[in-house]
Design a protein around this motif. Sequence first.
Motif, PDB file in Angstrom:
ATOM      1  N   GLU A 113       0.809  -1.221   0.000  1.00 48.33           N
ATOM      2  CA  GLU A 113       0.000   0.000   0.000  1.00 48.33           C
ATOM      3  C   GLU A 113       0.840   1.268   0.000  1.00 48.33           C
ATOM      4  OE1 GLU A 113      -3.127   0.022  -0.579  1.00 48.33           O
ATOM      5  OE2 GLU A 113      -3.244  -2.161  -0.552  1.00 48.33           O
ATOM      6  N   ARG A 114       2.125   1.191   0.355  1.00 44.33           N
ATOM      7  CA  ARG A 114       2.982   2.376   0.294  1.00 44.33           C
ATOM      8  C   ARG A 114       3.591   2.541  -1.092  1.00 44.33           C
ATOM      9  NH1 ARG A 114       6.949   3.363   5.233  1.00 44.33           N
ATOM     10  NH2 ARG A 114       6.973   5.392   4.173  1.00 44.33           N
ATOM     11  N   ILE A 115       3.853   1.429  -1.769  1.00 45.64           N
ATOM     12  CA  ILE A 115       4.442   1.486  -3.109  1.00 45.64           C
ATOM     13  C   ILE A 115       3.391   1.766  -4.171  1.00 45.64           C
ATOM     14  CG2 ILE A 115       5.501   0.043  -4.906  1.00 45.64           C
ATOM     15  CD1 ILE A 115       7.553   1.035  -2.991  1.00 45.64           C
ATOM     16  N   LEU A 116       2.192   1.224  -4.005  1.00 48.59           N
ATOM     17  CA  LEU A 116       1.164   1.308  -5.048  1.00 48.59           C
ATOM     18  C   LEU A 116       0.878   2.732  -5.521  1.00 48.59           C
ATOM     19  CD1 LEU A 116      -1.511  -1.432  -4.245  1.00 48.59           C
ATOM     20  CD2 LEU A 116      -0.328  -1.067  -6.416  1.00 48.59           C
ATOM     21  N   PRO A 117       0.641   3.708  -4.625  1.00 52.77           N
ATOM     22  CA  PRO A 117       0.350   5.067  -5.122  1.00 52.77           C
ATOM     23  C   PRO A 117       1.485   5.645  -5.966  1.00 52.77           C
ATOM     24  CG  PRO A 117      -0.203   4.873  -2.794  1.00 52.77           C
ATOM     25  CD  PRO A 117       0.558   3.632  -3.155  1.00 52.77           C
ATOM     26  N   LEU A 118       2.714   5.381  -5.564  1.00 56.07           N
ATOM     27  CA  LEU A 118       3.868   5.883  -6.313  1.00 56.07           C
ATOM     28  C   LEU A 118       3.958   5.190  -7.672  1.00 56.07           C
ATOM     29  CD1 LEU A 118       6.313   7.794  -6.013  1.00 56.07           C
ATOM     30  CD2 LEU A 118       7.608   5.854  -5.093  1.00 56.07           C
ATOM     31  N   ALA A 119       3.721   3.889  -7.679  1.00 59.11           N
ATOM     32  CA  ALA A 119       3.784   3.141  -8.933  1.00 59.11           C
ATOM     33  C   ALA A 119       2.658   3.552  -9.881  1.00 59.11           C
ATOM     34  CB  ALA A 119       3.716   1.641  -8.643  1.00 59.11           C
ATOM     35  N   GLU A 120       1.458   3.747  -9.360  1.00 55.57           N
ATOM     36  CA  GLU A 120       0.341   4.142 -10.213  1.00 55.57           C
ATOM     37  C   GLU A 120       0.557   5.523 -10.817  1.00 55.57           C
ATOM     38  OE1 GLU A 120      -3.108   3.702  -7.718  1.00 55.57           O
ATOM     39  OE2 GLU A 120      -3.469   1.665  -8.430  1.00 55.57           O
ATOM     40  N   LYS A 121       1.295   6.360 -10.107  1.00 56.80           N
ATOM     41  CA  LYS A 121       1.570   7.709 -10.605  1.00 56.80           C
ATOM     42  C   LYS A 121       2.554   7.682 -11.768  1.00 56.80           C
ATOM     43  CE  LYS A 121       3.397  12.203  -9.082  1.00 56.80           C
ATOM     44  NZ  LYS A 121       3.946  12.968  -7.918  1.00 56.80           N
ATOM     45  N   HIS A 122       3.508   6.760 -11.733  1.00 52.24           N
ATOM     46  CA  HIS A 122       4.609   6.800 -12.705  1.00 52.24           C
ATOM     47  C   HIS A 122       4.599   5.667 -13.729  1.00 52.24           C
ATOM     48  CE1 HIS A 122       6.669  10.137 -10.715  1.00 52.24           C
ATOM     49  NE2 HIS A 122       6.391   9.564  -9.563  1.00 52.24           N
ATOM     50  N   LEU A 123       3.823   4.619 -13.495  1.00 53.62           N
ATOM     51  CA  LEU A 123       3.764   3.504 -14.442  1.00 53.62           C
ATOM     52  C   LEU A 123       2.358   3.434 -15.027  1.00 53.62           C
ATOM     53  CD1 LEU A 123       5.680   0.764 -12.388  1.00 53.62           C
ATOM     54  CD2 LEU A 123       6.617   2.328 -14.110  1.00 53.62           C
ATOM     55  N   ASN A 124       2.201   3.962 -16.231  1.00 56.09           N
ATOM     56  CA  ASN A 124       0.881   3.979 -16.867  1.00 56.09           C
ATOM     57  C   ASN A 124       0.569   2.608 -17.471  1.00 56.09           C
ATOM     58  OD1 ASN A 124       2.258   3.819 -19.326  1.00 56.09           O
ATOM     59  ND2 ASN A 124       2.269   6.048 -19.600  1.00 56.09           N
ATOM     60  N   PRO A 125      -0.672   2.403 -17.957  1.00 57.87           N
ATOM     61  CA  PRO A 125      -1.031   1.089 -18.515  1.00 57.87           C
ATOM     62  C   PRO A 125      -0.116   0.636 -19.648  1.00 57.87           C
ATOM     63  CG  PRO A 125      -3.012   2.356 -18.087  1.00 57.87           C
ATOM     64  CD  PRO A 125      -1.859   3.281 -17.834  1.00 57.87           C
ATOM     65  N   ALA A 126       0.329   1.569 -20.504  1.00 56.40           N
ATOM     66  CA  ALA A 126       1.218   1.185 -21.599  1.00 56.40           C
ATOM     67  C   ALA A 126       2.532   0.629 -21.058  1.00 56.40           C
ATOM     68  CB  ALA A 126       1.480   2.388 -22.502  1.00 56.40           C
ATOM     69  N   LYS A 127       3.054   1.239 -19.987  1.00 56.94           N
ATOM     70  CA  LYS A 127       4.294   0.770 -19.381  1.00 56.94           C
ATOM     71  C   LYS A 127       4.089  -0.601 -18.745  1.00 56.94           C
ATOM     72  CE  LYS A 127       8.611   1.342 -18.251  1.00 56.94           C
ATOM     73  NZ  LYS A 127       9.653   1.403 -19.285  1.00 56.94           N
ATOM     74  N   ILE A 128       2.944  -0.801 -18.118  1.00 59.79           N
ATOM     75  CA  ILE A 128       2.666  -2.097 -17.490  1.00 59.79           C
ATOM     76  C   ILE A 128       2.610  -3.197 -18.546  1.00 59.79           C
ATOM     77  CG2 ILE A 128       0.982  -3.403 -16.136  1.00 59.79           C
ATOM     78  CD1 ILE A 128       0.197  -0.787 -14.790  1.00 59.79           C
ATOM     79  N   LEU A 129       1.988  -2.886 -19.682  1.00 62.44           N
ATOM     80  CA  LEU A 129       1.935  -3.874 -20.767  1.00 62.44           C
ATOM     81  C   LEU A 129       3.331  -4.198 -21.285  1.00 62.44           C
ATOM     82  CD1 LEU A 129      -1.186  -2.602 -22.736  1.00 62.44           C
ATOM     83  CD2 LEU A 129      -0.982  -4.726 -21.436  1.00 62.44           C
ATOM     84  N   GLU A 130       4.172  -3.198 -21.346  1.00 60.44           N
ATOM     85  CA  GLU A 130       5.559  -3.410 -21.784  1.00 60.44           C
ATOM     86  C   GLU A 130       6.283  -4.338 -20.818  1.00 60.44           C
ATOM     87  OE1 GLU A 130       9.480  -0.625 -21.843  1.00 60.44           O
ATOM     88  OE2 GLU A 130       7.678   0.255 -22.736  1.00 60.44           O
ATOM     89  N   ILE A 131       6.041  -4.148 -19.521  1.00 64.87           N
ATOM     90  CA  ILE A 131       6.654  -5.008 -18.505  1.00 64.87           C
ATOM     91  C   ILE A 131       6.124  -6.434 -18.634  1.00 64.87           C
ATOM     92  CG2 ILE A 131       6.853  -5.416 -16.014  1.00 64.87           C
ATOM     93  CD1 ILE A 131       6.559  -2.301 -15.707  1.00 64.87           C
ATOM     94  N   ARG A 132       4.809  -6.559 -18.829  1.00 62.32           N
ATOM     95  CA  ARG A 132       4.206  -7.886 -18.931  1.00 62.32           C
ATOM     96  C   ARG A 132       4.776  -8.672 -20.107  1.00 62.32           C
ATOM     97  NH1 ARG A 132       1.381 -10.535 -22.846  1.00 62.32           N
ATOM     98  NH2 ARG A 132       0.165  -8.666 -23.280  1.00 62.32           N
ATOM     99  N   ARG A 133       5.068  -7.984 -21.200  1.00 61.00           N
ATOM    100  CA  ARG A 133       5.599  -8.671 -22.378  1.00 61.00           C
ATOM    101  C   ARG A 133       6.979  -9.278 -22.117  1.00 61.00           C
ATOM    102  NH1 ARG A 133       3.815  -3.645 -24.967  1.00 61.00           N
ATOM    103  NH2 ARG A 133       1.679  -3.956 -25.677  1.00 61.00           N
TER     104      ARG A 133
END
Length: 875
Positions: A272-292
């Motif tokens: 819960e401390r990391i999530l807000p920071l990650a949601e601010k800086h990692l958009n859905p396109a970036k998450i998809l890139e990571i998933r690939r």
Amino acid sequence: MISTNLSTGLPALDRVLKGLLPGDNLVWRVDTIDDYRVFLEPFCRNAVSAGKRLVYYRFADHAPLVPADCPAEIHELHPEAGFEKFISSIHEVVKSARGLGAHVFDCLSDLAVDWSSDRMLSNFFVLTCPYVYDVEGLAYFPLLKNYHSPQAVATIANTTQILIDIYQHRDRYYLHPIKVQQRHSPTMYMLHAWEPQQESFRPVNDSSTIAEILTSRPWSSTEHGIARQGVWARAFREAEELVDPSLQKACSLEEKKQLHHRLMRMLISRDERILPLAEKHLNPAKILEIRRRTLGTGLIGGKSVGMLLSRAILEQSDPRWSRRLEVHDSFYIGSDVFYTYLVQNGVWWLREKQKNPQNFLEGSEEARRRIITGNFSEETQKEFADMLDYFGQSPIIVRSSSLLEDAYGNAFAGKYESLFCVNQGSRDKRLADFMSAVRTIYASTMSEKALQYRAQRGLLEKDEQMSLLVQRVSGSLYGNLFFPQVAGVGLSYNPYVWHEDIDPKAGMLRLVFGLGTRAVDRSDDDYTRVVALNAPGRRPEAGIDQVRRYTQRKVDGLDLAANQLVANDFVDVIRQSSDIPLRIFASRDSELDRMAAETGRKDIFPWILTFDHLLSETPFVSDMREMVATLEKAYACPVDIEFTANFHEDDEYKINLVQCRPLQVAGGRADEAAEMPAKIAPQDLIVEARGAVIGQSRAADIDRLVYVVPSVYGHLPIPERYAVARLIGRLMHADEERRPERIMLLGPGRWGTTTPSLGVPVSFAEINTVSVLCEIVAMREDLVPDVSLGTHFFNELVEMDILYLALFPGREGNSLNEEFFEKAPNKLSKIVPSATNWAHVVRVIDTADLGGKDQVQLNANNLIQKVVCYRNHNR
């Protein structure tokens, strides 16, 4: 000598592939058919000149591939007329040509269009490739990248003898052999730059260039296994529809937000401390890139998140960071792979026992054994192999990235393994080495030091899964050694203020030449360069003699010939590496120059590692200061980073940010000054130290002093020194309910050394109950306590709020009251009755036994680098 009768037509390429063999089928994966033409033409011309029967199978819509002036036998085919007729026609020609055949095919990707089936394409290849092999012909096949199903590509790759990926980047062609059957060389599977004018294929040895080229195209195996992953796949397909303009569907802002949050919790973190920071800086396109680039499913773990998040923070803060940072092409092994491995290898129920604080070590040894000897599923091995094909023979590091690791409050520094894979040898050997590294890291989750750490922090019942971060090792190849030019750790807050000019809030660096292992691990008999970022010219050492004495002498690197991590003398590394820009990292020692001139000796090496040019003549310091400040602001707390840097032209360099985590400083900031007492009677002064003082300033009562007598310990045989170390561990954890609150531990040399001749070889877990740790410089005159900022040892001190100090007997401002320790009551035998025979080596003094109302007081002032410990009669 390589025969021209069996040749690609490019002698340099023949050398890369160790020649062609009768029956070779070459599959060329390309972005466009024009990229294939470049390598096909030399093959055709060589075949004709060598008297081969050049056969061209024409069936695609693209323009003809064989040069018009090459006398080829052209067979017009029609795949739409049916599979059997098509393949029978080809086989008849192949059979008639036998060993004289040089067969050229149109783009295989067109067949999948004609037959509307990737499966039929792979069926065609499985039937044709062995046919060419059996008659000892040669065949060239082009295949478009990222166009076919992973299953079809895998079938073709498994069947062919040679598979090559072609890249065109910045008007230059690069060739990357993925598979070359029955041949091997130390550089065969590296990326090669084609230099037509020099008629050569040059192995690309620097990590920055390789990553930049390979990440310019999507990874060809990105979708491996995704279609079979049910809920996981559906969630990410929804995200694809939101991100891809060609697939976008109507969706409310709230729905997008909910999906973003869901993807975060599936792949990134549930902290819960990391999530807000990650949601601010990692958009859905970036998450998809990571998933690939994620193998398997599940979360990617704390270390991976820290690396990705810190890079995103920097690049969003200023576009220039996109140019300054080295491109990374890391892979992530999801946490579900770990759990699946435990279940399939009978480890799950053993692991469940570790949740009980009373017997959490029970069964851990058996669990480690089963993990080390366990097996991965065929599907997982296939994904590992595909990833290793991508890296080729480039060295990689497999790093632990557990769910709790590198989080706020829990660094787990040095608790889990991270291992280099030099990545040499055959494909099977490289895969076996990689799986061995993964097993070792998985097993480290059951190690005593990791479990003790979790127990101490009340984390035994927390969900602790082990994800993995697989990174390309940053650096270049110099002779047989691969290493970065600069590596180190950085802290956004400097707890070591050795001069009044130093601003703790500016941060600090701990620099080494070569691999960063020397920066994060406490070297027993070597030194690093400690840099205050607001005053980089201020060194803790006084004068050139000390600079010369306390400079780095060993360089860690990966020996590609030996396939292992090695440590070599700096002088030997430089003598074998003429292309290293030495002036950036080292300075000429005028004294050594003079000695060489006077004696005429040629063996004197006049360079010492100072990093002076790097720190004073390049933007490196300002870059690093801005980096740690930006990250501290985003994390809202001090940060600890690991990095490398490599120079390519003059003073142009790239920084590779490989790790970032919150740096938890317990109890406050280190620059809060503690007042020194106005006057202390000489007989009351127990310890006075000036020099290396690390930790927050404080004034506190000391309840117990544990003193290892330097003069006695220094004469003990090695086995007895280990016995003393184990005794110290028992002392620190004896009678936990009545153990004094504040313990000061003093001893000769380095605490935690692996070399007993240099100090006391305890583990940190054995001494983690102390409040103050003192290293007495009494083992060797030339051995000083290493200011181990940024090492795993240091991170332990910071997390536990342990004050560290070095005491230099005989140096001004330093004193040790040996008479006090000799005459004060020794409580050792009462605490550990079996240790009576060690009373002359280890003295345990409880302040409550000193008589009267006396207290032992400690005052430590970080800003003036001074500590005093004394008897206080006024309490």
